[in-house]
Design a protein around this motif. Sequence first.
Motif, PDB file in Angstrom:
ATOM      1  N   LEU A   8       0.842  -1.111   0.011  1.00  0.00           N
ATOM      2  CA  LEU A   8       0.067   0.027  -0.037  1.00  0.00           C
ATOM      3  C   LEU A   8       0.840   1.190  -0.165  1.00  0.00           C
ATOM      4  CD1 LEU A   8      -2.612   1.587  -0.018  1.00  0.00           C
ATOM      5  CD2 LEU A   8      -2.783   1.161   2.433  1.00  0.00           C
ATOM      6  N   GLU A   9       1.876   1.199   0.959  1.00  0.00           N
ATOM      7  CA  GLU A   9       2.879   2.422   0.896  1.00  0.00           C
ATOM      8  C   GLU A   9       3.356   2.743  -0.742  1.00  0.00           C
ATOM      9  OE1 GLU A   9       6.473   3.649   3.332  1.00  0.00           O
ATOM     10  OE2 GLU A   9       5.032   3.435   4.575  1.00  0.00           O
ATOM     11  N   SER A  10       3.691   1.657  -1.287  1.00  0.00           N
ATOM     12  CA  SER A  10       4.423   1.828  -2.538  1.00  0.00           C
ATOM     13  C   SER A  10       3.118   2.492  -3.623  1.00  0.00           C
ATOM     14  CB  SER A  10       4.986   0.432  -3.153  1.00  0.00           C
ATOM     15  OG  SER A  10       5.301   0.630  -4.360  1.00  0.00           O
ATOM     16  N   VAL A  11       2.083   1.676  -3.421  1.00  0.00           N
ATOM     17  CA  VAL A  11       1.110   2.272  -4.387  1.00  0.00           C
ATOM     18  C   VAL A  11       0.768   3.914  -3.931  1.00  0.00           C
ATOM     19  CG1 VAL A  11      -1.466   2.075  -4.771  1.00  0.00           C
ATOM     20  CG2 VAL A  11      -0.021   0.092  -4.608  1.00  0.00           C
ATOM     21  N   LEU A  12       0.759   4.077  -2.681  1.00  0.00           N
ATOM     22  CA  LEU A  12       0.312   5.715  -2.474  1.00  0.00           C
ATOM     23  C   LEU A  12       1.400   6.544  -2.885  1.00  0.00           C
ATOM     24  CD1 LEU A  12      -1.205   5.240   1.182  1.00  0.00           C
ATOM     25  CD2 LEU A  12      -2.323   5.652  -0.959  1.00  0.00           C
ATOM     26  N   HIS A  13       2.741   6.025  -2.781  1.00  0.00           N
ATOM     27  CA  HIS A  13       3.817   6.984  -3.128  1.00  0.00           C
ATOM     28  C   HIS A  13       3.917   7.055  -4.691  1.00  0.00           C
ATOM     29  CE1 HIS A  13       5.814   6.937   1.132  1.00  0.00           C
ATOM     30  NE2 HIS A  13       4.493   7.337   1.089  1.00  0.00           N
ATOM     31  N   SER A  14       3.375   6.025  -5.542  1.00  0.00           N
ATOM     32  CA  SER A  14       3.739   6.208  -6.652  1.00  0.00           C
ATOM     33  C   SER A  14       2.489   6.653  -7.627  1.00  0.00           C
ATOM     34  CB  SER A  14       4.174   4.439  -7.484  1.00  0.00           C
ATOM     35  OG  SER A  14       2.914   3.664  -7.061  1.00  0.00           O
ATOM     36  N   ASP A  15       1.407   6.289  -7.094  1.00  0.00           N
ATOM     37  CA  ASP A  15       0.209   6.710  -7.882  1.00  0.00           C
ATOM     38  C   ASP A  15      -0.299   8.189  -7.178  1.00  0.00           C
ATOM     39  OD1 ASP A  15       0.304   4.125  -9.085  1.00  0.00           O
ATOM     40  OD2 ASP A  15      -1.526   3.469  -8.330  1.00  0.00           O
ATOM     41  N   ILE A  16      -0.032   8.188  -6.228  1.00  0.00           N
ATOM     42  CA  ILE A  16      -0.423   9.703  -5.596  1.00  0.00           C
ATOM     43  C   ILE A  16       0.833  10.355  -4.833  1.00  0.00           C
ATOM     44  CG2 ILE A  16      -2.173  11.082  -3.803  1.00  0.00           C
ATOM     45  CD1 ILE A  16      -3.618   8.178  -3.843  1.00  0.00           C
ATOM     46  N   MET A  22       3.907  14.616   1.577  1.00  0.00           N
ATOM     47  CA  MET A  22       3.286  14.608   2.950  1.00  0.00           C
ATOM     48  C   MET A  22       3.963  13.693   4.212  1.00  0.00           C
ATOM     49  SD  MET A  22      -0.617  14.506   1.960  1.00  0.00           S
ATOM     50  CE  MET A  22      -1.087  14.462   3.586  1.00  0.00           C
ATOM     51  N   GLY A  23       4.967  12.847   3.642  1.00  0.00           N
ATOM     52  CA  GLY A  23       5.379  11.852   4.652  1.00  0.00           C
ATOM     53  C   GLY A  23       4.664  10.822   4.899  1.00  0.00           C
ATOM     54  N   VAL A  24       3.637  10.358   4.204  1.00  0.00           N
ATOM     55  CA  VAL A  24       2.626   9.328   4.605  1.00  0.00           C
ATOM     56  C   VAL A  24       3.456   8.015   4.816  1.00  0.00           C
ATOM     57  CG1 VAL A  24       0.580   8.019   4.306  1.00  0.00           C
ATOM     58  CG2 VAL A  24       0.787  10.447   3.680  1.00  0.00           C
ATOM     59  N   GLU A  25       3.063   7.394   6.015  1.00  0.00           N
ATOM     60  CA  GLU A  25       3.745   5.891   6.292  1.00  0.00           C
ATOM     61  C   GLU A  25       2.758   5.146   6.443  1.00  0.00           C
ATOM     62  OE1 GLU A  25       7.118   5.601   9.025  1.00  0.00           O
ATOM     63  OE2 GLU A  25       6.826   7.882   9.200  1.00  0.00           O
ATOM     64  N   VAL A  26       2.572   4.043   6.013  1.00  0.00           N
ATOM     65  CA  VAL A  26       1.619   2.964   6.448  1.00  0.00           C
ATOM     66  C   VAL A  26       2.225   2.097   7.534  1.00  0.00           C
ATOM     67  CG1 VAL A  26       0.438   0.797   5.590  1.00  0.00           C
ATOM     68  CG2 VAL A  26       0.929   2.373   4.024  1.00  0.00           C
ATOM     69  N   LEU A  27       1.540   2.416   8.747  1.00  0.00           N
ATOM     70  CA  LEU A  27       1.976   1.947  10.092  1.00  0.00           C
ATOM     71  C   LEU A  27       1.601   0.288   9.901  1.00  0.00           C
ATOM     72  CD1 LEU A  27       1.254   4.119  12.713  1.00  0.00           C
ATOM     73  CD2 LEU A  27       3.446   3.662  11.823  1.00  0.00           C
ATOM     74  N   ASP A  28       0.559  -0.012   9.898  1.00  0.00           N
ATOM     75  CA  ASP A  28       0.226  -1.214   9.859  1.00  0.00           C
ATOM     76  C   ASP A  28      -1.247  -1.534   9.254  1.00  0.00           C
ATOM     77  OD1 ASP A  28      -1.734  -0.765  12.184  1.00  0.00           O
ATOM     78  OD2 ASP A  28       0.056  -1.100  13.297  1.00  0.00           O
ATOM     79  N   TRP A  29      -1.562  -2.979   8.891  1.00  0.00           N
ATOM     80  CA  TRP A  29      -2.824  -3.376   8.385  1.00  0.00           C
ATOM     81  C   TRP A  29      -2.923  -4.651   9.106  1.00  0.00           C
ATOM     82  CZ3 TRP A  29      -7.070  -2.939   6.309  1.00  0.00           C
ATOM     83  CH2 TRP A  29      -7.736  -3.946   5.512  1.00  0.00           C
ATOM     84  N   SER A  54      -4.225  18.475   5.060  1.00  0.00           N
ATOM     85  CA  SER A  54      -3.282  17.324   5.136  1.00  0.00           C
ATOM     86  C   SER A  54      -4.076  16.314   6.103  1.00  0.00           C
ATOM     87  CB  SER A  54      -1.793  17.560   6.206  1.00  0.00           C
ATOM     88  OG  SER A  54      -1.129  18.402   5.173  1.00  0.00           O
ATOM     89  N   LEU A  55      -4.827  16.786   7.261  1.00  0.00           N
ATOM     90  CA  LEU A  55      -5.645  15.977   7.870  1.00  0.00           C
ATOM     91  C   LEU A  55      -6.706  15.397   7.236  1.00  0.00           C
ATOM     92  CD1 LEU A  55      -5.555  18.086  11.349  1.00  0.00           C
ATOM     93  CD2 LEU A  55      -4.658  15.923  10.909  1.00  0.00           C
ATOM     94  N   TYR A  56      -7.309  16.317   6.379  1.00  0.00           N
ATOM     95  CA  TYR A  56      -8.535  15.666   5.425  1.00  0.00           C
ATOM     96  C   TYR A  56      -7.885  14.655   4.604  1.00  0.00           C
ATOM     97  CZ  TYR A  56     -12.209  15.500   1.731  1.00  0.00           C
ATOM     98  OH  TYR A  56     -13.081  15.006   1.249  1.00  0.00           O
ATOM     99  N   CYS A  57      -6.791  14.997   3.949  1.00  0.00           N
ATOM    100  CA  CYS A  57      -6.053  13.935   2.975  1.00  0.00           C
ATOM    101  C   CYS A  57      -5.743  12.620   4.000  1.00  0.00           C
ATOM    102  CB  CYS A  57      -4.638  14.535   2.364  1.00  0.00           C
ATOM    103  SG  CYS A  57      -5.022  15.493   1.224  1.00  0.00           S
ATOM    104  N   ALA A  58      -5.250  12.785   4.997  1.00  0.00           N
ATOM    105  CA  ALA A  58      -5.061  11.587   5.770  1.00  0.00           C
ATOM    106  C   ALA A  58      -6.319  10.950   6.098  1.00  0.00           C
ATOM    107  CB  ALA A  58      -4.423  11.851   7.159  1.00  0.00           C
ATOM    108  N   ALA A  59      -7.391  11.153   6.193  1.00  0.00           N
ATOM    109  CA  ALA A  59      -8.407  10.637   6.328  1.00  0.00           C
ATOM    110  C   ALA A  59      -9.068   9.961   5.309  1.00  0.00           C
ATOM    111  CB  ALA A  59      -9.856  11.737   7.042  1.00  0.00           C
ATOM    112  N   VAL A  60      -9.173  10.684   4.222  1.00  0.00           N
ATOM    113  CA  VAL A  60      -9.393   9.954   2.881  1.00  0.00           C
ATOM    114  C   VAL A  60      -8.468   8.662   2.490  1.00  0.00           C
ATOM    115  CG1 VAL A  60      -9.730  10.423   0.395  1.00  0.00           C
ATOM    116  CG2 VAL A  60     -10.392  12.148   1.855  1.00  0.00           C
ATOM    117  N   LEU A  61      -7.464   9.110   2.483  1.00  0.00           N
ATOM    118  CA  LEU A  61      -6.140   8.183   2.425  1.00  0.00           C
ATOM    119  C   LEU A  61      -6.406   6.987   3.118  1.00  0.00           C
ATOM    120  CD1 LEU A  61      -3.171  10.345   1.854  1.00  0.00           C
ATOM    121  CD2 LEU A  61      -4.172   9.097   0.044  1.00  0.00           C
TER     122      LEU A  61
END
Length: 151
Positions: A8-16, A22-29, A54-61
Amino acid sequence: MNPDSRHLESVLHSDIPLTREMGVEVLDWQDRCLRLRLPLAANVNHKSTMFGGSLYCAAVLAGWGWLHLRLRELGVDDGHIVIQEGQLSYPLPVTGAAIAQCLPPEDKVWERFIATYQRRGRARLTLRTQVFNAGSEAPAVNFSGQFVLHR
């Protein structure tokens, strides 16, 4: 980080690409719960708290990522996920790192969503996410978003 989280982190960073900035990290699933982390430094506003956008983006993501991973588990890979609508409240400021979390909908709601998608090639699902100050249990953001999956 498990393989699903890395995916997921790879998809987010490549597609968005914005997610990288923003420094988004996927902590866990785990247990059908997705958690993302955003650092304050890359998302700070003029009040030294986290920027509302940024908070809105985090919630949507968190919702988008939850749906992406859940569909991947089922082998559903022929659809496109989009956010159609969202409602947000900001009860508290985020003063450090933010943790965005999306929990699963009720089983009955999920089953109806999948059945509708399989039958019509399009379905809507409302997901609820919350964003917390890291280390806090009080939500700083409450989000409800309607996501659409379509072929």
